[in-house]
Design an enzyme around this catalytic site. Sequence first.
Site, PDB file in Angstrom:
ATOM      1  N   ASP A  88      32.828  57.612  65.956  1.00  0.00           N
ATOM      2  CA  ASP A  88      31.823  58.682  65.957  1.00  0.00           C
ATOM      3  C   ASP A  88      30.875  58.609  67.154  1.00  0.00           C
ATOM      4  O   ASP A  88      29.716  59.001  67.068  1.00  0.00           O
ATOM      5  CB  ASP A  88      30.993  58.682  64.647  1.00  0.00           C
ATOM      6  CG  ASP A  88      31.881  58.707  63.429  1.00  0.00           C
ATOM      7  OD1 ASP A  88      32.852  59.482  63.438  1.00  0.00           O
ATOM      8  OD2 ASP A  88      31.627  57.944  62.481  1.00  0.00           O
ATOM      9  N   LYS A 105      33.588  60.967  71.061  1.00  0.00           N
ATOM     10  CA  LYS A 105      34.784  60.927  71.923  1.00  0.00           C
ATOM     11  C   LYS A 105      35.404  62.313  72.103  1.00  0.00           C
ATOM     12  O   LYS A 105      35.932  62.614  73.153  1.00  0.00           O
ATOM     13  CB  LYS A 105      35.847  59.980  71.343  1.00  0.00           C
ATOM     14  CG  LYS A 105      35.446  58.527  71.384  1.00  0.00           C
ATOM     15  CD  LYS A 105      36.536  57.641  70.819  1.00  0.00           C
ATOM     16  CE  LYS A 105      36.781  57.852  69.345  1.00  0.00           C
ATOM     17  NZ  LYS A 105      35.671  57.505  68.437  1.00  0.00           N
ATOM     18  N   GLY A 135      37.846  62.211  63.188  1.00  0.00           N
ATOM     19  CA  GLY A 135      37.238  63.541  63.196  1.00  0.00           C
ATOM     20  C   GLY A 135      36.629  63.765  64.556  1.00  0.00           C
ATOM     21  O   GLY A 135      35.558  63.257  64.847  1.00  0.00           O
ATOM     22  N   HIS A 136      37.339  64.472  65.418  1.00  0.00           N
ATOM     23  CA  HIS A 136      36.847  64.686  66.781  1.00  0.00           C
ATOM     24  C   HIS A 136      36.305  66.106  66.910  1.00  0.00           C
ATOM     25  O   HIS A 136      37.043  67.074  66.800  1.00  0.00           O
ATOM     26  CB  HIS A 136      37.972  64.413  67.791  1.00  0.00           C
ATOM     27  CG  HIS A 136      38.407  62.977  67.784  1.00  0.00           C
ATOM     28  ND1 HIS A 136      39.608  62.533  68.265  1.00  0.00           N
ATOM     29  CD2 HIS A 136      37.766  61.855  67.343  1.00  0.00           C
ATOM     30  CE1 HIS A 136      39.695  61.222  68.116  1.00  0.00           C
ATOM     31  NE2 HIS A 136      38.591  60.791  67.556  1.00  0.00           N
ATOM     32  N   GLN A 168      38.629  56.291  66.154  1.00  0.00           N
ATOM     33  CA  GLN A 168      37.745  55.248  65.617  1.00  0.00           C
ATOM     34  C   GLN A 168      37.063  54.501  66.780  1.00  0.00           C
ATOM     35  O   GLN A 168      36.805  55.106  67.798  1.00  0.00           O
ATOM     36  CB  GLN A 168      38.497  54.285  64.685  1.00  0.00           C
ATOM     37  CG  GLN A 168      38.902  54.924  63.356  1.00  0.00           C
ATOM     38  CD  GLN A 168      40.202  55.702  63.421  1.00  0.00           C
ATOM     39  OE1 GLN A 168      41.174  55.238  63.994  1.00  0.00           O
ATOM     40  NE2 GLN A 168      40.233  56.881  62.840  1.00  0.00           N
TER      41      GLN A 168
HETATM   42  P1  IMP Z   1      40.411  54.055  56.816  1.00  0.00           P
HETATM   43  O1  IMP Z   1      40.666  54.212  58.278  1.00  0.00           O
HETATM   44  O2  IMP Z   1      40.398  55.356  56.074  1.00  0.00           O
HETATM   45  O3  IMP Z   1      41.284  53.022  56.189  1.00  0.00           O
HETATM   46  O4  IMP Z   1      38.907  53.492  56.672  1.00  0.00           O
HETATM   47  C1  IMP Z   1      38.549  52.180  57.112  1.00  0.00           C
HETATM   48  C2  IMP Z   1      37.151  52.178  57.704  1.00  0.00           C
HETATM   49  O5  IMP Z   1      37.155  52.886  58.940  1.00  0.00           O
HETATM   50  C3  IMP Z   1      36.081  52.857  56.838  1.00  0.00           C
HETATM   51  O6  IMP Z   1      34.857  52.179  57.023  1.00  0.00           O
HETATM   52  C4  IMP Z   1      35.988  54.244  57.434  1.00  0.00           C
HETATM   53  O7  IMP Z   1      34.733  54.838  57.199  1.00  0.00           O
HETATM   54  C5  IMP Z   1      36.174  53.914  58.911  1.00  0.00           C
HETATM   55  N1  IMP Z   1      36.706  55.040  59.683  1.00  0.00           N
HETATM   56  C6  IMP Z   1      37.977  55.509  59.707  1.00  0.00           C
HETATM   57  N2  IMP Z   1      38.085  56.539  60.574  1.00  0.00           N
HETATM   58  C7  IMP Z   1      36.865  56.695  61.125  1.00  0.00           C
HETATM   59  C8  IMP Z   1      36.362  57.569  62.133  1.00  0.00           C
HETATM   60  O8  IMP Z   1      37.053  58.417  62.702  1.00  0.00           O
HETATM   61  N3  IMP Z   1      35.044  57.416  62.453  1.00  0.00           N
HETATM   62  C9  IMP Z   1      34.267  56.465  61.872  1.00  0.00           C
HETATM   63  N4  IMP Z   1      34.698  55.632  60.944  1.00  0.00           N
HETATM   64  C10 IMP Z   1      35.990  55.734  60.565  1.00  0.00           C
END
Ligand code: IMP
Length: 435
Positions: free
Chosen positions: A13, A16, A40-41, A224
């Site tokens: 977040d 990017k 989420g871009h 991420q």
């Molecule tokens: P997962 O990727 O759904 O398995 O989540 C694992 C961790 O990564 C959690 O803390 C999510 O909130 C975090 N996470 C996954 N994708 C994003 C992203 O695009 N932005 C911020 N945090 C993310």
Amino acid sequence: MPALVVIGTQWGDEGKGKIVDLLSERADGVVRYQGGHNAGHTVVLGQETFILHLIPSGILHPGKRCVIGNGVVVDPAALIEEAGHLEKRGIPIRGRLHVSSNAHLIMPYHKAIDKESERLKGARRIGTTGRGIGPAYVDKMARIGIRVGDLLEPDLFREKLTANLIEMNFLLEQTYKTERFDLEKVYREYMGYANEIRDYIVDTTVLLNQWIDEGKRILFEGAQGTHLDVDHGTYPYVTSSSATAGGACTGTGVGPTRISAVVGVVKAYTTRVGSGPFPTELKDDTGVQLQERGHEFGATTGRARRCGWFDALLVRYAVRINGLIGVAVTKLDVLDACQEINLCVGYRFRGKTFHDMPSSLTVQESCEPIYETVEGWQCSTIGIQRYEQLPVRAKDYLSRLEERIGCRIFLISTGTKREEAILLDDPYSLQGQNR
Ligand code: IMP
């Protein structure tokens, strides 16, 4: 052969989407290499806002080709839905989007396991997006994953699905005490997806290396952030993929000698969604103000993001792990109203001082941040396009930040729109040494 990797330096977040969108203008192809539709871009074009979860942000630039690499986990329903939304809004997809045949599929049981496993973890839950990302990577590593290319071989697909459902249904019923999945139903559902996405499926390793041979510019869009990386992040509170620069090679089949540079995206303060350590987190009014001014609510799940001061240790670590040669700073304007701004330069834990990110989760969870305080500029920086026009104190904050992270700033984003940015250096020709 400029092939540029863009990664997040914090917990995702960082903004990017906007930076990749800006850099896409000068790229021929934009590539996702890890993660899935957990990302989420957000990109703002004129009056319109686009939130991309799985398709590379470059798709918004007419004529650019986009690739979903083998390192990504693909939920075909999410892919079809996103492509459909974009097409409805006038963005053509066919012939521009290519999906690796070796990318792994997210199956319905992955989503169920993700949710049930989080439920059982209770207070130790990771706070996942619930989209089946982790369980899909588990199957990949366990060598029972089903790949996108398997959709084109119905018999093989059925064989793999049959074998997997024996194990998965046992787990779901016996351990999680929840419902099983019906083989025929899942098979039919996925064969339906196969019909819709078959034209996208190719060996993207051939495509990408051919583009590089032809001298085309490629942009690798990390999802991420460094501290959510499965190896280098705040494990176990991470995602299940390689969100750092190394993932660009394994996740696409482009060798390291063909990558010319890696740049990072840095938010001017820090945020995190989900559980896990966050040394500079603000649980007071200042944190709430950052959240409100920065609209810090998840683009994928809508969850409120935890907010805190800038942490130089986190970003310096990202500079090291990714070999960054430049960073883009985003959301500076969120600090516009602050009287004073804190910048974390160390941690204190049981009488010991850390100037580098400690690997121990215990230290990360219980340390106290050591701050340098600078005076705020208290005027608007929104939309500024020239460095000279920034308030002196904002420039001071940025030079302090640059010095503390040991990496030059090549771009400062001053708002959500494409034109709201100050470009200091061309990232495609950035070479050389950090301080
Ligand atoms: P997962 O990727 O759904 O398995 O989540 C694992 C961790 O990564 C959690 O803390 C999510 O909130 C975090 N996470 C996954 N994708 C994003 C992203 O695009 N932005 C911020 N945090 C993310």
